[in-house]
Design a protein around this motif. Sequence first.
Motif, mmCIF file in Angstrom:
data_model
loop_
_atom_site.group_PDB
_atom_site.id
_atom_site.type_symbol
_atom_site.label_atom_id
_atom_site.label_comp_id
_atom_site.label_asym_id
_atom_site.label_seq_id
_atom_site.Cartn_x
_atom_site.Cartn_y
_atom_site.Cartn_z
ATOM 1 N N MET A 1 1.123 -1.118 0.119
ATOM 2 C CA MET A 1 -0.357 -0.102 0.157
ATOM 3 C C MET A 1 1.059 1.036 -0.102
ATOM 4 O O MET A 1 0.421 2.396 -0.874
ATOM 5 C CB MET A 1 -0.873 0.063 1.312
ATOM 6 N N LYS A 2 2.065 0.916 0.632
ATOM 7 C CA LYS A 2 2.792 2.030 0.951
ATOM 8 C C LYS A 2 3.263 2.433 -1.130
ATOM 9 O O LYS A 2 3.611 3.760 -1.347
ATOM 10 C CB LYS A 2 4.266 2.138 2.102
ATOM 11 N N ARG A 3 4.014 1.401 -0.979
ATOM 12 C CA ARG A 3 4.160 1.631 -2.750
ATOM 13 C C ARG A 3 3.470 2.394 -3.702
ATOM 14 O O ARG A 3 3.348 3.044 -4.592
ATOM 15 C CB ARG A 3 5.236 0.427 -3.334
ATOM 16 N N PHE A 4 1.942 1.941 -3.239
ATOM 17 C CA PHE A 4 0.988 1.935 -4.263
ATOM 18 C C PHE A 4 0.834 4.154 -4.024
ATOM 19 O O PHE A 4 0.098 4.461 -5.080
ATOM 20 C CB PHE A 4 -0.201 1.779 -4.056
ATOM 21 N N LYS A 5 0.655 4.367 -3.101
ATOM 22 C CA LYS A 5 1.037 5.398 -2.413
ATOM 23 C C LYS A 5 1.622 6.547 -3.008
ATOM 24 O O LYS A 5 1.572 7.254 -3.037
ATOM 25 C CB LYS A 5 0.003 5.742 -1.094
ATOM 26 N N GLY A 6 3.190 6.169 -2.898
ATOM 27 C CA GLY A 6 4.456 6.595 -3.622
ATOM 28 C C GLY A 6 3.869 7.121 -4.772
ATOM 29 O O GLY A 6 3.975 7.565 -5.650
ATOM 30 N N PHE A 7 2.973 5.715 -5.949
ATOM 31 C CA PHE A 7 2.647 6.306 -7.069
ATOM 32 C C PHE A 7 2.050 6.824 -7.594
ATOM 33 O O PHE A 7 2.215 7.785 -8.611
ATOM 34 C CB PHE A 7 2.514 4.465 -8.023
ATOM 35 N N ILE A 8 1.174 7.067 -6.843
ATOM 36 C CA ILE A 8 -0.259 8.294 -7.017
ATOM 37 C C ILE A 8 0.746 9.410 -6.702
ATOM 38 O O ILE A 8 0.570 10.407 -7.312
ATOM 39 C CB ILE A 8 -1.326 8.010 -5.776
ATOM 40 N N THR A 9 1.479 9.743 -5.423
ATOM 41 C CA THR A 9 2.447 11.261 -5.603
ATOM 42 C C THR A 9 3.001 11.671 -6.661
ATOM 43 O O THR A 9 2.921 12.604 -7.068
ATOM 44 C CB THR A 9 2.986 10.956 -3.562
ATOM 45 N N LYS A 10 3.651 10.717 -7.102
ATOM 46 C CA LYS A 10 4.566 10.678 -8.394
ATOM 47 C C LYS A 10 3.526 11.026 -9.647
ATOM 48 O O LYS A 10 4.180 12.145 -10.338
ATOM 49 C CB LYS A 10 5.121 8.881 -8.805
ATOM 50 N N GLU A 11 2.977 10.024 -10.016
ATOM 51 C CA GLU A 11 1.661 10.924 -10.477
ATOM 52 C C GLU A 11 1.585 12.447 -10.939
ATOM 53 O O GLU A 11 1.127 13.296 -11.507
ATOM 54 C CB GLU A 11 -0.013 9.800 -10.888
ATOM 55 N N PHE A 12 1.178 12.870 -9.150
ATOM 56 C CA PHE A 12 0.463 14.004 -8.728
ATOM 57 C C PHE A 12 1.491 14.815 -9.654
ATOM 58 O O PHE A 12 1.531 16.022 -10.041
ATOM 59 C CB PHE A 12 -0.079 14.225 -7.700
ATOM 60 N N TYR A 13 2.726 14.702 -8.657
ATOM 61 C CA TYR A 13 4.328 15.387 -9.248
ATOM 62 C C TYR A 13 4.124 15.685 -10.841
ATOM 63 O O TYR A 13 4.741 16.925 -11.053
ATOM 64 C CB TYR A 13 5.366 15.032 -8.477
ATOM 65 N N HIS A 14 3.900 14.512 -11.329
ATOM 66 C CA HIS A 14 4.595 14.528 -12.921
ATOM 67 C C HIS A 14 3.145 15.268 -13.502
ATOM 68 O O HIS A 14 3.794 16.146 -14.789
ATOM 69 C CB HIS A 14 3.967 13.213 -13.155
ATOM 70 N N ILE A 15 1.895 15.432 -13.316
ATOM 71 C CA ILE A 15 1.281 16.624 -14.064
ATOM 72 C C ILE A 15 1.404 18.055 -13.210
ATOM 73 O O ILE A 15 1.309 18.938 -14.483
ATOM 74 C CB ILE A 15 -0.687 16.144 -13.186
ATOM 75 N N PHE A 16 2.066 17.821 -12.075
ATOM 76 C CA PHE A 16 1.808 19.432 -12.265
ATOM 77 C C PHE A 16 3.070 19.879 -12.597
ATOM 78 O O PHE A 16 3.162 21.490 -12.598
ATOM 79 C CB PHE A 16 1.779 19.449 -10.487
ATOM 80 N N ARG A 17 4.309 19.551 -13.124
ATOM 81 C CA ARG A 17 5.704 19.754 -13.603
ATOM 82 C C ARG A 17 5.121 20.258 -15.334
ATOM 83 O O ARG A 17 6.102 20.673 -15.490
ATOM 84 C CB ARG A 17 6.482 18.959 -13.132
ATOM 85 N N ASP A 18 4.068 19.640 -15.198
ATOM 86 C CA ASP A 18 4.341 19.644 -16.880
ATOM 87 C C ASP A 18 2.493 20.638 -16.902
ATOM 88 O O ASP A 18 1.483 20.380 -16.649
ATOM 89 C CB ASP A 18 3.301 18.887 -18.001
ATOM 90 N N LYS A 19 3.506 22.060 -17.681
ATOM 91 C CA LYS A 19 2.523 23.056 -17.682
ATOM 92 C C LYS A 19 1.383 23.253 -19.337
ATOM 93 O O LYS A 19 0.595 23.568 -18.757
ATOM 94 C CB LYS A 19 3.343 24.346 -18.208
ATOM 95 N N ARG A 20 2.186 22.169 -20.044
ATOM 96 C CA ARG A 20 0.808 22.036 -20.962
ATOM 97 C C ARG A 20 -0.025 20.906 -20.227
ATOM 98 O O ARG A 20 -1.890 21.093 -20.980
ATOM 99 C CB ARG A 20 1.679 21.553 -22.370
ATOM 100 N N SER A 21 -0.023 20.380 -19.543
ATOM 101 C CA SER A 21 -0.791 19.356 -19.171
ATOM 102 C C SER A 21 -1.653 20.378 -18.015
ATOM 103 O O SER A 21 -3.001 20.431 -18.235
ATOM 104 C CB SER A 21 -0.548 18.396 -17.800
ATOM 105 N N LEU A 22 -0.951 21.076 -17.431
ATOM 106 C CA LEU A 22 -1.878 22.029 -16.577
ATOM 107 C C LEU A 22 -2.906 23.011 -17.521
ATOM 108 O O LEU A 22 -4.217 23.334 -16.778
ATOM 109 C CB LEU A 22 -1.604 23.328 -15.906
ATOM 110 N N PHE A 23 -2.996 23.139 -18.863
ATOM 111 C CA PHE A 23 -3.478 24.050 -19.711
ATOM 112 C C PHE A 23 -4.019 24.104 -20.487
ATOM 113 O O PHE A 23 -5.621 23.968 -20.587
ATOM 114 C CB PHE A 23 -2.266 24.369 -20.549
ATOM 115 N N ILE A 24 -4.644 22.428 -20.494
ATOM 116 C CA ILE A 24 -5.317 21.174 -21.187
ATOM 117 C C ILE A 24 -6.162 21.125 -20.193
ATOM 118 O O ILE A 24 -7.612 21.029 -20.617
ATOM 119 C CB ILE A 24 -5.034 19.891 -21.556
ATOM 120 N N LEU A 25 -5.940 21.405 -18.630
ATOM 121 C CA LEU A 25 -6.630 20.856 -18.174
ATOM 122 C C LEU A 25 -7.974 21.376 -17.532
ATOM 123 O O LEU A 25 -8.986 21.107 -17.166
ATOM 124 C CB LEU A 25 -6.057 19.794 -16.591
#
Length: 368
Positions: A1-25
């Motif tokens: 479960m800890k690894r799964f939470k870390g994976f989700i956290t990584k996905e959030f970081y990945h989204i917020f660092r991509d300005k193009r993704s934020l613009f689309i969203l």
Amino acid sequence: MKRFKGFITKEFYHIFRDKRSLFILFGMPIAQIMLFGFAITNEINNVDIAILDHAKDINTTEIINKISASKHFNINQYIEKESDIEAIFKKGKIKAVLNFENDFSKKLVKEHQASIQLITDATDPNTANTISNYLNAILIQYQKEINQDITLNYQIIPQTRMVFNPELKSVYMFVPGVMTIILMLVSAMMTSISITKEKELGTMEILLVSPIKPIQVIVGKVFPYIFLSIINAIIIVTLSLFIFKMPIQGSILLLGLESVLFIITALSLGILISTISETQQTAMMISLMGLMLPVILLSGFIFPISSMPLPLQLISNIIPAKWFIIIIKGIMLKGVGIQFIWKETLILIGMTVFFIVLSVKNYKIRLE
């Protein structure tokens, strides 16, 4: 479960660092809801019309003033003879001409009837029909006003009642449709490139050798976008309420739950697309071309499904947007509860389960 939470956290970081993704969203939904809400309408306003008044008496003057006072029409020109009508239509600015006959008031008093010819530019049939309907409505209202103290024999007056949208505001039609399109396309588009991006960046190998199970990868990819798409839905509903005065007759809680369900359906479809696409470009093309036209044309957003050929009606049943538009219109405009939309809700749940199961099945256990 800890690894799964870390994976989700990584996905959030990945989204917020991509300005193009934020613009689309967040950028695209706001721009689209504003554009569709203001630009796309089946109402008419400030239509230029011309007047040919042969009578120039008190009744024609009152009718002209009543039309001029309406926000729907702008009296652009007065013409003197019928031979000028064709010429002004050819210029393209004037969309309609009102032709009052000679001795209009005298005939109205003596014969209890007088004629007005409505001539419209029918190069755009829908607009011409709408203009004609609006002008007829003004004339009927004027007739009622002058007949208040007059008894006429055996007049048949048709009465029309519009339910759920008595003012015929087009925004009531477009906001649910635009909300559906935005949530469908943005959610599916963003998730469709998520796994393909891992493949292109070479990080898929890390996921494949990790102890995270395929279902956890799928859920982990979807979860951040659920959160962000919910924010999108809140923004759209807020804009609809305070800018376009869109009512919500039913339960806001039910509207929220159904929106979350549709978001999960769209995200699941996006994940399915990403599992069968090898590149981000392919995933993007499938999301845009494979979803945009069906969602717009076969969801009932613009064109009534009942007017379509039977094969298209059958195909429309596999479009998730069709069922969500029925749900959202029922809640927002009709004020219905779950007892009226349970079938559509179950269909969306079934589609979501189907997309997720198929995505897990298509997820590659090892790179080929």
